[in-house]
Design an enzyme around this catalytic site. Structure first.
Site, short mmCIF file in Angstrom:
data_model
loop_
_atom_site.label_atom_id
_atom_site.label_comp_id
_atom_site.label_asym_id
_atom_site.label_seq_id
_atom_site.Cartn_x
_atom_site.Cartn_y
_atom_site.Cartn_z
N ASP A 159 0.84 -1.20 0.00
CA ASP A 159 0.00 0.00 0.00
C ASP A 159 0.88 1.25 0.00
OD1 ASP A 159 -2.38 -1.70 0.47
OD2 ASP A 159 -1.46 -1.98 2.42
N HIS A 187 -4.67 -3.42 6.52
CA HIS A 187 -4.44 -3.69 5.10
C HIS A 187 -5.77 -4.13 4.49
CE1 HIS A 187 -2.70 -4.97 1.36
NE2 HIS A 187 -3.12 -6.20 1.55
#
Length: 333
Positions: A159, A187
């Site tokens: 990410d 996440h």
């Protein structure tokens, strides 16, 4: 040459591992003069495929790769480990409730945590990649009480890299000219990609991200949504989940643990939350900005948090609390 280190990759016959193993074996992660013994764990039906992966690794003729041990047995895979990269998990199948997914993964990560406790070195560094990564990581850590909680982390570097790259493309600079983006939280699609402390090197000087991009609406809207939804976008396009980019992020994450973060830079990792200054509840694996030195991470403290950021950080914490409570109920602790 140093003594070989023992590195485990689970889900070793899968597609992330296929992109990952070559980089580890050739020295991109643990160092160019660090010999490696690779332990490759997968479920029994995948062993024939795993044999093919072993053949390919042998055929790479890599100088650092001293031994390859393919197995379906935890007592073999987890023995005397220096590093464990837990990629294998139960994927979400169509029509599956998130709760059912959590239940299946609690069983896997409870078992692997217990195997770490029983067989691995107490200094082992454990990276959990398999989703839901934060909660799987917490379950593994709770199942290995004699290994310090600080030794467990989960992957939010993918990410982080996605956010960094989006800013770089928008500014027309290489990704290396963008530093100190932050991924806060889970996440999942509630994660918060934060660029309030991010710096961009442009035309000879370093600018705050908001000054470099000059489009606050994009940074507070589409940018965040793009990073949050990127995994789903890749699946939609490729009909497979991110593998090359996930493997690269795993390499970045483990290399930073082994070698440290560059001076003046921080990265994002899901780590154990206990008494931090950002009001994140204790006893979660939550992604924070961290700096790493001598294989130890520290949360970067003292960053100003505005109301916009606060609400997003709280929302992802709320999701993690709910996940944790559901998972711990399945764990029976």
């Amino acid at each position: 040459m140093s003594e070989p280190i023992r590195v485990l990759v689970t889900g070793a016959a899968g597609q992330i591992a296929y992109s990952l193993l070559f980089s580890i074996a050739k020295g991109d992660v643990f160092g160019k003069d660090q010999p490696i013994i690779l332990l490759l764990l997968d479920i029994t039906p995948m062993l024939p495929v795993l044999d093919g992966v072993v053949m390919e690794l042998q055929d790479c003729a890599l100088p650092l790769l001293r031994e390859i041990v393919p197995t379906d047995k935890e007592e073999v895979a987890f023995k005397d480990l220096d590093a464990a990269i837990l990629v294998g998990s139960m994927p979400r199948k169509e029509g599956m409730e998130r709760k059912d997914l959590l239940k299946a993964n609690v069983a896997i990560f409870k078992s692997q945590g217990a195997a770490l406790e029983k067989y691995a070195k107490k200094t082992v560094k454990v990276l959990v990649v398999g989703n839901p990564a934060n909660t799987n990581c917490l379950i593994a850590a709770k199942s290995a009480p004699s290994i310090p909680k600080e030794n467990f982390s989960c992957l939010t570097r993918l990410d982080h890299n996605r956010a960094r790259s989006q800013v770089a493309m928008r500014c027309g600079v290489p990704a290396t000219h963008v530093r100190n983006v932050i991924i806060w939280g889970n996440h999942s699609s509630t994660q918060y990609p934060d660029v309030h402390h991010c710096l961009v090197q442009m035309s000879g000087s370093e600018l705050a991200c908001f000054d470099a991009v000059k489009d606050d609406a994009w940074l507070k809207g589409d940018f965040i949504a793009t990073v949050q939804q990127r995994g789903a976008a890749v699946i939609k396009a490729r009909k497979l989940s991110s593998a090359m980019s996930a493997a690269k992020a795993i390499c970045d994450h483990m290399r930073d643990i082994w070698s440290g973060t560059p001076e003046g830079e921080f990265t994002s990792m899901g780590v154990y939350s206990t008494g931090n200054s950002y009001g994140v509840p204790d006893d979660l694996i939550y992604s924070f900005p961290v700096q790493i030195k001598d294989k130890s991470w520290k949360i970067v403290e003292g960053l100003a948090i505005n109301d916009f950021s606060r609400s997003k950080m709280d929302a992802t914490a709320a999701e993690l609390l709910e996940e944790r409570d559901t998972a711990v109920a399945f764990l029976g602790v």
